[in-house]
Design an enzyme around this catalytic site. Structure first.
Site, mmCIF file in Angstrom:
data_model
loop_
_atom_site.group_PDB
_atom_site.id
_atom_site.type_symbol
_atom_site.label_atom_id
_atom_site.label_comp_id
_atom_site.label_asym_id
_atom_site.label_seq_id
_atom_site.Cartn_x
_atom_site.Cartn_y
_atom_site.Cartn_z
ATOM 1 N N LYS A 158 2.145 -7.863 -0.143
ATOM 2 C CA LYS A 158 2.304 -8.118 -1.586
ATOM 3 C C LYS A 158 3.719 -8.660 -1.843
ATOM 4 O O LYS A 158 4.223 -9.408 -1.014
ATOM 5 C CB LYS A 158 1.982 -6.846 -2.371
ATOM 6 C CG LYS A 158 0.610 -6.270 -1.966
ATOM 7 C CD LYS A 158 0.106 -5.163 -2.842
ATOM 8 C CE LYS A 158 -1.275 -4.715 -2.350
ATOM 9 N NZ LYS A 158 -1.881 -3.675 -3.179
ATOM 10 N N HIS A 202 -7.647 -11.398 -4.497
ATOM 11 C CA HIS A 202 -7.170 -10.010 -4.526
ATOM 12 C C HIS A 202 -7.235 -9.506 -5.965
ATOM 13 O O HIS A 202 -6.979 -10.261 -6.903
ATOM 14 C CB HIS A 202 -5.745 -9.925 -3.987
ATOM 15 C CG HIS A 202 -5.316 -8.511 -3.759
ATOM 16 N ND1 HIS A 202 -4.878 -7.707 -4.782
ATOM 17 C CD2 HIS A 202 -5.324 -7.743 -2.647
ATOM 18 C CE1 HIS A 202 -4.619 -6.499 -4.300
ATOM 19 N NE2 HIS A 202 -4.880 -6.492 -3.003
ATOM 20 N N GLU A 248 -12.437 -3.856 -1.769
ATOM 21 C CA GLU A 248 -11.312 -3.039 -2.228
ATOM 22 C C GLU A 248 -11.632 -2.475 -3.609
ATOM 23 O O GLU A 248 -11.453 -3.171 -4.621
ATOM 24 C CB GLU A 248 -10.036 -3.878 -2.314
ATOM 25 C CG GLU A 248 -9.549 -4.430 -1.008
ATOM 26 C CD GLU A 248 -8.045 -4.700 -1.023
ATOM 27 O OE1 GLU A 248 -7.369 -4.246 -0.100
ATOM 28 O OE2 GLU A 248 -7.540 -5.347 -1.955
ATOM 29 N N ASN A 259 -1.244 -6.532 3.997
ATOM 30 C CA ASN A 259 -0.878 -7.320 2.814
ATOM 31 C C ASN A 259 0.415 -6.745 2.244
ATOM 32 O O ASN A 259 0.402 -5.685 1.625
ATOM 33 C CB ASN A 259 -2.024 -7.234 1.793
ATOM 34 C CG ASN A 259 -1.684 -7.918 0.480
ATOM 35 O OD1 ASN A 259 -0.707 -8.674 0.397
ATOM 36 N ND2 ASN A 259 -2.482 -7.667 -0.544
ATOM 37 N N GLU A 303 -5.282 -7.885 -7.695
ATOM 38 C CA GLU A 303 -4.055 -8.102 -8.477
ATOM 39 C C GLU A 303 -4.006 -9.537 -9.002
ATOM 40 O O GLU A 303 -3.511 -9.789 -10.104
ATOM 41 C CB GLU A 303 -2.828 -7.757 -7.617
ATOM 42 C CG GLU A 303 -2.684 -6.245 -7.464
ATOM 43 C CD GLU A 303 -2.113 -5.775 -6.136
ATOM 44 O OE1 GLU A 303 -1.449 -6.568 -5.441
ATOM 45 O OE2 GLU A 303 -2.350 -4.592 -5.787
ATOM 46 N N GLY A 350 -3.376 1.498 -4.017
ATOM 47 C CA GLY A 350 -2.048 2.000 -4.336
ATOM 48 C C GLY A 350 -2.051 3.338 -5.050
ATOM 49 O O GLY A 350 -1.027 3.769 -5.585
ATOM 50 N N SER A 397 -5.645 2.342 -0.114
ATOM 51 C CA SER A 397 -4.960 3.557 0.366
ATOM 52 C C SER A 397 -5.313 3.923 1.808
ATOM 53 O O SER A 397 -5.420 5.098 2.153
ATOM 54 C CB SER A 397 -5.232 4.729 -0.580
ATOM 55 O OG SER A 397 -4.693 4.457 -1.866
HETATM 56 P P1 13P Z 1 -2.857 0.012 -0.724
HETATM 57 O O1 13P Z 1 -3.170 0.121 0.763
HETATM 58 O O2 13P Z 1 -1.405 0.126 -1.022
HETATM 59 O O3 13P Z 1 -3.723 0.912 -1.522
HETATM 60 O O4 13P Z 1 -3.254 -1.484 -1.136
HETATM 61 C C1 13P Z 1 -4.496 -1.973 -0.813
HETATM 62 C C2 13P Z 1 -4.503 -3.438 -1.051
HETATM 63 O O5 13P Z 1 -4.506 -3.864 -2.193
HETATM 64 C C3 13P Z 1 -4.493 -4.319 0.105
HETATM 65 O O6 13P Z 1 -4.728 -5.629 -0.267
#
Ligand code: 13P
Length: 251
Positions: free
Chosen positions: A11, A95, A167, A9, A97, A173, A213
């Protein structure tokens, strides 16, 4: 037998030019044997180009979001059909976010899931708890509530094309990962929910990913857990070499 899946992803990262550079390097990199399904999730603006570059490569494409209507006056939005026209097989739904920063609630996500499934896209439905919920031991309550509401009315036959991504928000992140055992516990709980809400066979065949992560150092131990079928990778999917190493680790 569930095929492992590693999804990247991106983003809000990479222009189409950068996406093209990534894809050429990723396709040239060592990605191990063919056993792992790999999916790239670029921003909308890179999808058409990515779709052309990935055609017949065995690497699948997905969108990061979609609108639930087929077409119309929804400025800034993208429909399931548009994603399919770019070559997408997958789409992320819910997601954290999107849920947090863009206030997407379960009712909206349920409509998005229905739109994806009606068009033939495989939704990757994301669920997970906040740090506070994690500390208070509310993982089961939170995730179960999300699954119940998001999948409301989704028929058993439709679940075959659904993928779940667990997640934990506190691991996204942050460099902080759930331990493989902790991730396995949550994912086993999710599989158990599916066996009760649907049936044993559906639960057994459902692919459930871990996200938060994931990197080339921790991927193998996470994916080695019996109920974890792959990973949804954010930051570490932005480098073609690093992402290819994760795919190798999952093989
Ligand atoms: P990270 O791998 O950067 O922690 O992000 C995870 C994520 O949100 C994947 O959709």
């Amino acid at each position: 037998m569930r095929q492992r899946l590693i999804a990247g992803n991106w983003k809000m990262n990479k222009t189409p030019t950068e996406a093209e550079r990534f894809i050429r390097a990723f396709l040239a990199a060592d990605r191990g044997a063919d056993g792992v399904e790999t999916v790239l999730l670029p921003p909308f603006i890179g999808l058409e180009l990515a779709g052309r570059l990935l055609r017949k490569t065995g690497v699948a494409l997905g969108g990061q979001d979609l609108h639930f209507e087929e077409k119309g006056a929804f400025t800034g939005e993208i429909s399931a059909e548009m994603l399919i026209a770019c070559g997408c097989r997958y789409v992320l739904v819910g997601h954290s976010e999107r849920r947090t920063l863009f206030h997407e609630d379960d009712g909206l996500l349920n409509r998005k899931l229905n739109a994806a499934l009606a068009t033939g896209l495989s939704p990757i439905l994301c669920v997970g708890e906040t740090l506070a919920e994690h500390r208070e031991g509310q993982v089961r309550e939170k995730v179960t509530a999300q699954l119940c509401a998001d999948l409301d009315g989704i028929e058993p036959a439709q679940i075959a094309s659904v993928v779940i991504a667990y997640e934990p928000i506190w691991a996204i992140g942050t460099g902080e990962t759930a331990s493989p055992e902790e991730a396995e516990g949550a994912i086993r709980m999710i599989r158990g929910w599916f066996s009760r809400a649907y049936d044993e066979e559906i639960a057994k065949n459902l692919r459930i990913l871990y996200g938060g992560s994931v990197n080339p150092e921790n991927a193998a131990a996470i994916v080695a857990q019996p109920d974890i079928d792959g990973a949804l990778v954010g930051g570490a999917s932005l480098s073609p070499e690093t992402f290819a190493r994760i795919v190798v680790q999952a093989g």
